[in-house]
Design a protein around this motif. Structure first.
Motif, PDB file in Angstrom:
ATOM      1  N   CYS A   1       1.002  -1.285   0.224  1.00 57.16           N
ATOM      2  CA  CYS A   1       0.032  -0.068   0.134  1.00 57.16           C
ATOM      3  C   CYS A   1       0.837   1.222  -0.238  1.00 57.16           C
ATOM      4  N   ASP A   2       1.898   1.317   0.927  1.00 58.98           N
ATOM      5  CA  ASP A   2       2.829   2.425   0.868  1.00 58.98           C
ATOM      6  C   ASP A   2       3.550   2.733  -0.532  1.00 58.98           C
ATOM      7  N   GLU A   3       3.933   1.442  -0.979  1.00 55.77           N
ATOM      8  CA  GLU A   3       4.595   1.503  -2.441  1.00 55.77           C
ATOM      9  C   GLU A   3       3.473   2.327  -3.469  1.00 55.77           C
ATOM     10  N   ILE A   4       2.365   2.027  -3.614  1.00 55.33           N
ATOM     11  CA  ILE A   4       1.213   2.469  -4.264  1.00 55.33           C
ATOM     12  C   ILE A   4       1.287   3.982  -4.166  1.00 55.33           C
ATOM     13  N   MET A   5       1.039   4.177  -2.916  1.00 59.02           N
ATOM     14  CA  MET A   5       0.680   5.393  -2.389  1.00 59.02           C
ATOM     15  C   MET A   5       2.071   6.525  -2.904  1.00 59.02           C
ATOM     16  N   GLU A   6       3.096   6.093  -2.577  1.00 63.67           N
ATOM     17  CA  GLU A   6       4.355   6.756  -2.914  1.00 63.67           C
ATOM     18  C   GLU A   6       4.156   6.930  -4.639  1.00 63.67           C
ATOM     19  N   ALA A   7       3.898   6.042  -5.371  1.00 59.88           N
ATOM     20  CA  ALA A   7       4.033   5.966  -6.802  1.00 59.88           C
ATOM     21  C   ALA A   7       3.028   7.081  -7.178  1.00 59.88           C
ATOM     22  N   CYS A   8       2.060   7.222  -6.521  1.00 57.76           N
ATOM     23  CA  CYS A   8       0.759   8.014  -6.985  1.00 57.76           C
ATOM     24  C   CYS A   8       1.297   9.701  -7.056  1.00 57.76           C
ATOM     25  N   CYS A   9       2.653   9.814  -6.258  1.00 57.88           N
ATOM     26  CA  CYS A   9       3.172  11.304  -6.289  1.00 57.88           C
ATOM     27  C   CYS A   9       3.256  11.790  -7.782  1.00 57.88           C
ATOM     28  N   PHE A  10       3.432  10.684  -8.866  1.00 61.13           N
ATOM     29  CA  PHE A  10       3.664  11.105 -10.182  1.00 61.13           C
ATOM     30  C   PHE A  10       2.559  12.056 -10.675  1.00 61.13           C
ATOM     31  N   GLN A  11       1.619  12.011  -9.994  1.00 65.17           N
ATOM     32  CA  GLN A  11       0.436  12.662 -10.866  1.00 65.17           C
ATOM     33  C   GLN A  11       0.787  14.342 -10.413  1.00 65.17           C
ATOM     34  N   ASP A  12       1.303  14.743  -9.324  1.00 62.82           N
ATOM     35  CA  ASP A  12       1.517  16.008  -8.914  1.00 62.82           C
ATOM     36  C   ASP A  12       2.703  16.825  -9.874  1.00 62.82           C
ATOM     37  N   LEU A  13       3.608  15.658 -10.025  1.00 61.25           N
ATOM     38  CA  LEU A  13       4.880  16.118 -10.766  1.00 61.25           C
ATOM     39  C   LEU A  13       4.684  16.107 -12.326  1.00 61.25           C
ATOM     40  N   THR A  14       3.709  15.262 -12.702  1.00 58.43           N
ATOM     41  CA  THR A  14       3.522  15.133 -14.338  1.00 58.43           C
ATOM     42  C   THR A  14       2.807  16.483 -14.615  1.00 58.43           C
ATOM     43  N   GLY A  15       1.904  16.727 -13.618  1.00 60.45           N
ATOM     44  CA  GLY A  15       0.695  17.782 -13.784  1.00 60.45           C
ATOM     45  C   GLY A  15       1.574  18.967 -13.964  1.00 60.45           C
ATOM     46  N   GLN A  16       2.841  19.249 -13.030  1.00 63.31           N
ATOM     47  CA  GLN A  16       3.391  20.618 -12.870  1.00 63.31           C
ATOM     48  C   GLN A  16       4.172  20.611 -14.277  1.00 63.31           C
ATOM     49  N   ARG A  17       4.719  19.328 -14.914  1.00 65.70           N
ATOM     50  CA  ARG A  17       5.524  19.486 -15.990  1.00 65.70           C
ATOM     51  C   ARG A  17       4.453  19.962 -17.198  1.00 65.70           C
ATOM     52  N   MET A  18       3.191  19.075 -17.205  1.00 64.52           N
ATOM     53  CA  MET A  18       2.461  19.489 -18.429  1.00 64.52           C
ATOM     54  C   MET A  18       1.792  20.956 -18.338  1.00 64.52           C
ATOM     55  N   SER A  19       2.029  21.496 -17.127  1.00 61.69           N
ATOM     56  CA  SER A  19       1.490  22.978 -17.291  1.00 61.69           C
ATOM     57  C   SER A  19       2.361  23.807 -17.880  1.00 61.69           C
ATOM     58  N   GLN A  20       3.846  23.219 -17.798  1.00 65.81           N
ATOM     59  CA  GLN A  20       4.934  24.164 -18.115  1.00 65.81           C
ATOM     60  C   GLN A  20       4.812  24.120 -19.899  1.00 65.81           C
ATOM     61  N   VAL A  21       4.569  23.136 -20.280  1.00 67.38           N
ATOM     62  CA  VAL A  21       4.139  22.565 -21.794  1.00 67.38           C
ATOM     63  C   VAL A  21       3.235  23.414 -22.168  1.00 67.38           C
ATOM     64  N   ASN A  22       2.148  23.371 -21.498  1.00 69.28           N
ATOM     65  CA  ASN A  22       0.809  24.345 -22.054  1.00 69.28           C
ATOM     66  C   ASN A  22       1.029  25.663 -22.064  1.00 69.28           C
ATOM     67  N   ASP A  23       1.863  26.292 -21.032  1.00 68.14           N
ATOM     68  CA  ASP A  23       2.133  27.531 -21.059  1.00 68.14           C
ATOM     69  C   ASP A  23       3.042  28.040 -22.356  1.00 68.14           C
ATOM     70  N   THR A  24       3.951  27.148 -22.713  1.00 72.94           N
ATOM     71  CA  THR A  24       4.749  27.364 -23.819  1.00 72.94           C
ATOM     72  C   THR A  24       3.981  27.148 -25.094  1.00 72.94           C
ATOM     73  N   LEU A  25       3.156  26.444 -25.357  1.00 75.15           N
ATOM     74  CA  LEU A  25       2.139  25.993 -26.432  1.00 75.15           C
ATOM     75  C   LEU A  25       1.128  27.101 -26.456  1.00 75.15           C
ATOM     76  N   ASN A  26       0.783  27.753 -25.332  1.00 70.76           N
ATOM     77  CA  ASN A  26      -0.126  29.012 -25.345  1.00 70.76           C
ATOM     78  C   ASN A  26       0.744  30.285 -25.944  1.00 70.76           C
ATOM     79  N   GLU A  27       2.057  30.289 -25.380  1.00 73.58           N
ATOM     80  CA  GLU A  27       2.929  31.525 -26.026  1.00 73.58           C
ATOM     81  C   GLU A  27       3.039  31.269 -27.721  1.00 73.58           C
ATOM     82  N   VAL A  28       3.283  30.369 -28.008  1.00 72.97           N
ATOM     83  CA  VAL A  28       3.471  30.040 -29.404  1.00 72.97           C
ATOM     84  C   VAL A  28       2.112  30.180 -30.062  1.00 72.97           C
TER      85      VAL A  28
END
Lengths: 168, 128
Positions: free
Chosen positions: A91-118
Motif C-alpha cells: 500500500c505504501d508503495e502504491i501511495m508513493e508511486a501516485c506522487c507522479f500525478q503532481d509532478l507530471t501535472g506541473q510538467r504538463m502545465s509548463q508545456v501548456n504555458d509554452t504552447l499558449n505563447e506559441v
C-alpha cells in the motif's frame, strides 16, 4: 525591343516579387519572438524535455503500481501477521508511486504555458497584429520539478539544511 | 517528551492527489487530526482559526505559495515557532537555502517515500 504590354507585365511581376519579399520579411519579423535563442532553448527545448520526462515518470509510476499489485496478489494469507506487513508495504508503495500525478501535472502545465505563447504569436500573425512578447526564464524561485540531472537529491538537501543549521 | 499524535496537522497542496497521499501517510504514522488547505491563503485562514502542531506544505501554489506562507507564519507572533515542513518538487539549491533562511524546519523533495516523511517528521517533532 520589348513591347509596352511586356514591360507592364515585367513591372507588375517585379512589384509582386517586392510585395512577396516584404510579406516574408514582415512574417519573419513577427516570428522573431519564437526565433529568440533564449525562448528556443529555455522554453521550447525545456517544454519538449518536460513532456518526455512526464511520459517516463508516468510509465515508471504505473510499473511500480502494477508490481505492487502483483506482489499483493501473491501474499500468503495463512500467516496473518506477515501478510498484514506485506500488504502494508505494498500500500505504501502504491501511495508513493501516485506522487507522479503532481509532478507530471506541473510538467504538463509548463508545456501548456509554452504552447499558449506559441499559439498567441501565430494568432497575431494570422490576424495581422503585432506579435506579443514571449517570456523567458527569470529569477523566480518557482521552477517546478527539475529535469533529470538538474535538481538536488534529498541527501544533498539534508546536508544543506545541516550546514545552515550549524552556522546559526 | 512524547509526540502528541492527536495534535492537529495542516497539510497544504493544490493537488488533491498529494493531499490524499500525505494524509494517508500521516494517518498510517499514527496522526489522527489532519486538516487540508489548497494554497497559502487558505492555509493562513485556517492557521488563524486553530492551533496546529505542524504544517506540511507544498511550495508551488497560487495565489499564495508555500514559501510566502512560511514567511507569513514566521512573521506572526502566535505562529512563529510552529513546525513547518516543506514537501515540494522545487529541488534547486537556491530553493532549499531560501526556505532555510525563511525558517523552514525540514525540506522534503517530491517524489518521496513514507520512510523519508517519517524520518523528517521525527527530526522536527521528536521520536514517535
Amino acid at each position: 525591343m520589348m513591347g509596352k504590354g511586356k514591360l507592364d507585365l515585367v513591372e507588375r511581376l517585379t512589384n509582386e516579387c517586392i510585395d512577396l519579399c516584404q510579406t516574408v520579411l514582415r512574417g519573419r519579423k513577427r516570428l522573431e519572438p519564437l526565433l529568440d535563442p533564449a525562448f528556443r532553448t529555455q522554453k521550447l527545448l525545456r517544454a519538449v524535455n518536460e513532456q518526455k520526462t512526464a511520459v517516463n515518470e508516468m510509465e515508471a509510476a504505473v510499473d511500480r503500481i502494477i508490481a505492487a499489485v502483483e506482489r499483493m496478489s501473491e501474499i500468503d494469507f495463512s500467516d496473518a501477521a506477515a501478510a498484514e506487513q506485506q500488504l502494508s508495504a505494498c500500500c505504501d508503495e502504491i501511495m508513493e508511486a501516485c506522487c507522479f500525478q503532481d509532478l507530471t501535472g506541473q510538467r504538463m502545465s509548463q508545456v501548456n504555458d509554452t504552447l499558449n505563447e506559441v499559439e498567441a504569436v501565430l494568432a497575431s500573425i494570422a490576424d495581422g497584429r503585432a506579435s506579443p512578447q514571449v517570456s523567458v526564464a527569470g529569477e523566480s524561485l518557482l521552477n517546478g520539478p527539475a529535469l533529470p540531472g538538474n535538481g538536488v537529491e534529498q541527501d544533498v538537501v539534508d546536508r544543506l539544511l545541516a550546514t545552515s543549521e550549524g552556522r546559526r | 517528551m512524547a509526540v502528541n499524535m492527536k495534535m492537529p496537522i495542516l497539510i497544504v497542496d493544490d493537488y488533491k492527489t498529494m493531499l490524499r497521499i500525505v494524509r494517508n501517510l500521516l494517518t498510517k504514522l499514527g496522526f489522527s487530526d489532519i486538516d487540508e488547505a489548497t494554497d497559502g491563503m487558505d492555509a493562513l485562514a485556517k492557521l488563524k482559526n486553530r492551533n496546529y502542531g505542524l504544517v506540511v506544505s507544498d511550495w508551488n501554489m497560487q495565489p499564495m505559495t508555500g514559501y510566502e506562507l512560511l514567511q507569513k507564519v514566521r512573521g506572526d507572533d502566535r505562529l512563529k515557532s510552529l513546525p513547518f515542513v516543506m514537501v515540494t518538487a522545487e529541488s534547486k539549491v537556491e530553493n532549499v537555502i531560501a526556505a532555510r533562511q525563511a525558517g523552514v524546519n525540514n525540506y522534503i523533495i517530491k517524489p518521496f517515500s513514507a520512510e523519508v516523511l517519517k524520518a523528517k517528521l521525527k527530526t522536527v517533532l521528536g521520536d514517535f
